[in-house]
Design an enzyme around this catalytic site. Structure first.
Site, PDB file in Angstrom:
ATOM      1  N   SER A 108       0.867  -1.185   0.000  1.00 46.97           N
ATOM      2  CA  SER A 108       0.000   0.000   0.000  1.00 46.97           C
ATOM      3  C   SER A 108       0.899   1.229   0.000  1.00 46.97           C
ATOM      4  O   SER A 108       2.053   1.162   0.458  1.00 46.97           O
ATOM      5  CB  SER A 108      -0.850  -0.005   1.270  1.00 46.97           C
ATOM      6  OG  SER A 108      -1.481   1.251   1.445  1.00 46.97           O
TER       7      SER A 108
ATOM      8  N   TYR B  66      -0.967  -0.191  10.795  1.00 52.45           N
ATOM      9  CA  TYR B  66      -1.247  -0.784   9.476  1.00 52.45           C
ATOM     10  C   TYR B  66      -0.085  -0.462   8.523  1.00 52.45           C
ATOM     11  O   TYR B  66       0.416  -1.340   7.814  1.00 52.45           O
ATOM     12  CB  TYR B  66      -2.558  -0.188   8.951  1.00 52.45           C
ATOM     13  CG  TYR B  66      -2.931  -0.544   7.534  1.00 52.45           C
ATOM     14  CD1 TYR B  66      -3.501  -1.781   7.227  1.00 52.45           C
ATOM     15  CD2 TYR B  66      -2.757   0.374   6.487  1.00 52.45           C
ATOM     16  CE1 TYR B  66      -3.875  -2.096   5.914  1.00 52.45           C
ATOM     17  CE2 TYR B  66      -3.123   0.067   5.180  1.00 52.45           C
ATOM     18  CZ  TYR B  66      -3.686  -1.170   4.893  1.00 52.45           C
ATOM     19  OH  TYR B  66      -4.051  -1.467   3.608  1.00 52.45           O
TER      20      TYR B  66
HETATM   21  N1  LIG Z   1      -9.138  -0.801   0.502  1.00 49.27           N
HETATM   22  C1  LIG Z   1      -8.068   0.009   0.463  1.00 49.27           C
HETATM   23  O1  LIG Z   1      -8.145   1.265   0.575  1.00 49.27           O
HETATM   24  C2  LIG Z   1      -6.683  -0.585   0.262  1.00 49.27           C
HETATM   25  C3  LIG Z   1      -5.618   0.255  -0.065  1.00 49.27           C
HETATM   26  C4  LIG Z   1      -4.348  -0.295  -0.237  1.00 49.27           C
HETATM   27  C5  LIG Z   1      -4.164  -1.654  -0.064  1.00 49.27           C
HETATM   28  N2  LIG Z   1      -5.221  -2.443   0.272  1.00 49.27           N
HETATM   29  C6  LIG Z   1      -4.960  -3.869   0.491  1.00 49.27           C
HETATM   30  O2  LIG Z   1      -5.564  -4.633  -0.534  1.00 49.27           O
HETATM   31  C7  LIG Z   1      -5.926  -5.921  -0.013  1.00 49.27           C
HETATM   32  C8  LIG Z   1      -7.380  -6.194  -0.354  1.00 49.27           C
HETATM   33  O3  LIG Z   1      -8.187  -5.204   0.265  1.00 49.27           O
HETATM   34  P1  LIG Z   1      -9.772  -5.002  -0.025  1.00 49.27           P
HETATM   35  O4  LIG Z   1      -9.997  -3.559  -0.215  1.00 49.27           O
HETATM   36  O5  LIG Z   1     -10.213  -5.961  -1.062  1.00 49.27           O
HETATM   37  O6  LIG Z   1     -10.342  -5.392   1.406  1.00 49.27           O
HETATM   38  P2  LIG Z   1     -11.659  -6.175   1.876  1.00 49.27           P
HETATM   39  O7  LIG Z   1     -12.731  -6.133   0.835  1.00 49.27           O
HETATM   40  O8  LIG Z   1     -11.953  -5.667   3.240  1.00 49.27           O
HETATM   41  O9  LIG Z   1     -11.141  -7.685   1.968  1.00 49.27           O
HETATM   42  C9  LIG Z   1     -10.203  -8.093   2.900  1.00 49.27           C
HETATM   43  C10 LIG Z   1     -10.491  -9.561   3.192  1.00 49.27           C
HETATM   44  O10 LIG Z   1      -9.494 -10.032   4.102  1.00 49.27           O
HETATM   45  C11 LIG Z   1     -10.075 -11.077   4.813  1.00 49.27           C
HETATM   46  N3  LIG Z   1      -9.372 -11.365   6.053  1.00 49.27           N
HETATM   47  C12 LIG Z   1      -9.061 -10.521   7.071  1.00 49.27           C
HETATM   48  N4  LIG Z   1      -8.442 -11.208   8.055  1.00 49.27           N
HETATM   49  C13 LIG Z   1      -8.366 -12.507   7.631  1.00 49.27           C
HETATM   50  C14 LIG Z   1      -7.860 -13.695   8.212  1.00 49.27           C
HETATM   51  N5  LIG Z   1      -7.285 -13.722   9.421  1.00 49.27           N
HETATM   52  N6  LIG Z   1      -7.942 -14.844   7.497  1.00 49.27           N
HETATM   53  C15 LIG Z   1      -8.521 -14.867   6.277  1.00 49.27           C
HETATM   54  N7  LIG Z   1      -9.054 -13.778   5.688  1.00 49.27           N
HETATM   55  C16 LIG Z   1      -8.970 -12.610   6.365  1.00 49.27           C
HETATM   56  C17 LIG Z   1     -11.497 -10.608   5.104  1.00 49.27           C
HETATM   57  O11 LIG Z   1     -12.230 -11.772   5.280  1.00 49.27           O
HETATM   58  P3  LIG Z   1     -13.653 -11.904   6.038  1.00 49.27           P
HETATM   59  O12 LIG Z   1     -14.635 -11.788   4.929  1.00 49.27           O
HETATM   60  O13 LIG Z   1     -13.572 -13.237   6.676  1.00 49.27           O
HETATM   61  O14 LIG Z   1     -13.693 -10.777   7.037  1.00 49.27           O
HETATM   62  C18 LIG Z   1     -11.849  -9.811   3.837  1.00 49.27           C
HETATM   63  O15 LIG Z   1     -12.649 -10.548   2.957  1.00 49.27           O
HETATM   64  C19 LIG Z   1      -5.617  -5.866   1.492  1.00 49.27           C
HETATM   65  O16 LIG Z   1      -4.339  -6.422   1.720  1.00 49.27           O
HETATM   66  C20 LIG Z   1      -5.571  -4.389   1.775  1.00 49.27           C
HETATM   67  O17 LIG Z   1      -4.754  -4.083   2.905  1.00 49.27           O
HETATM   68  C21 LIG Z   1      -6.475  -1.954   0.412  1.00 49.27           C
END
Ligand SMILES: NC(=O)c1ccc[n+]([C@@H]2O[C@H](COP(=O)([O-])OP(=O)(O)OC[C@H]3O[C@@H](n4cnc5c(N)ncnc54)[C@H](OP(=O)(O)O)[C@@H]3O)[C@@H](O)[C@H]2O)c1
Length: 253
Positions: free
Chosen positions: A146, A159
């Site tokens: 990120s 984070y």
């Molecule tokens: N959204 C942003 O602004 C952003 C920006 C930069 C980078 N990112 C990164 O991009 C990636 C994807 O993000 P996203 O926006 O798609 O987020 P998201 O829709 O919130 O999805 C994250 C997923 O991680 C799963 N998770 C969390 N803890 C877990 C665990 N212990 N075991 C298995 N699954 C787990 C959650 O599962 P559950 O359904 O079980 O809760 C959720 O489905 C992440 O690494 C995030 O940090 C996001």
């Protein structure tokens, strides 16, 4: 070496964090004619996601139980996936938590919980996956860093530190994989409008999960080592290195 279909390596598409909004957008773009594995907690409750991937043209969608924090289970889970669904073409590590920064500043356990999921679990899974793909002689890994880890901000340093660690680990691992046929793509995303950032005002240059996925899929096809999403984040964050600490620490988030 496996045959490359439509620009990405042949084999199953595996999404770790099977409900991730960004992850599912990527999988929808790669699913046509492929076997897809959705690895998630509560794997019996993935009907909506499964249906979405079937609609995208997957030849089969399989749901596998995966708790990233249960690192002792990673190796057997991955062995089961390859035993049942064959070689891995693309593994997308899209699980992660933003965490509660305020709580993490007060309670070490809360800080460690964020780092366990966002750094240690990623390191564990990537190490095993890298060895499996090395043995295959091909395969592609997508890692989510990120901008928060490129220059860590006071407002979300827990984070951000996990992402900084992951950025360093993924960069080093990509170099270690150079020449093996295995490709690692590190994605540095900015603010993505979605579930993870729900309730927050979108930052400048915010993107949708779909736009991040377009960038990721193009980078996978070109076998690029690094992608910024949106691309504009690259010059912005390079310039950020020159912003004095006294100003940087005041950024609201
Ligand atoms: N959204 C942003 O602004 C952003 C920006 C930069 C980078 N990112 C990164 O991009 C990636 C994807 O993000 P996203 O926006 O798609 O987020 P998201 O829709 O919130 O999805 C994250 C997923 O991680 C799963 N998770 C969390 N803890 C877990 C665990 N212990 N075991 C298995 N699954 C787990 C959650 O599962 P559950 O359904 O079980 O809760 C959720 O489905 C992440 O690494 C995030 O940090 C996001």
């Amino acid at each position: 070496m496996g045959v490359r279909a439509e620009g990405v390596d042949a084999g199953a598409i595996v999404l770790f964090g099977g409900r991730s909004e960004i992850g599912l957008e990527i999988v929808r773009r790669l699913a046509d004619g492929r076997v897809v594995v959705l690895a998630a907690r509560r794997s019996g409750d993935l009907e909506r996601e499964r249906a979405e991937v079937v609609r995208a043209g997957a030849t089969g969608v399989h749901c596998v139980e995966f708790d990233a924090d249960d690192m002792a289970s990673h190796e057997s889970m991955l062995e089961k996936i390859t035993a049942e669904h064959g070689r891995i073409g693309v593994a997308v590590l899209a699980f992660g938590v933003l965490g509660d920064q305020g709580r993490a500043e007060r309670e070490p356990e809360a800080a460690l919980a964020v780092l366990r999921t966002d750094f240690l679990a990623q390191v564990s899974l990537l190490t095993i996956l890298a060895n499996m793909l090395r043995a295959q002689g091909d395969g592609q890994l997508v890692v989510f860093g990120s901008v928060a880890g490129f220059r860590v901000r006071r407002a979300n340093y827990v984070y951000g530190s996990g992402k900084a660690g992951l950025d360093g680990f993924a960069t080093g691992l990509a170099d270690a994989l150079h020449g093996t046929g295995v490709h690692l793509l590190l994605v540095r995303a900015g603010f993505v409008i979605g579930r993870m950032t729900e309730g927050m005002d979108p930052a400048p240059f915010s993107v949708t999960p779909g736009r991040v996925a377009d960038t990721v899929v193009a980078a996978l096809r070109a076998r690029r080592p690094l992608a910024w999403a949106p691309p504009m984040m690259r010059p912005i964050y390079f310039a950020s290195r020159f912003v004095p600490r006294a100003i940087w620490r005041k950024l609201p988030r």
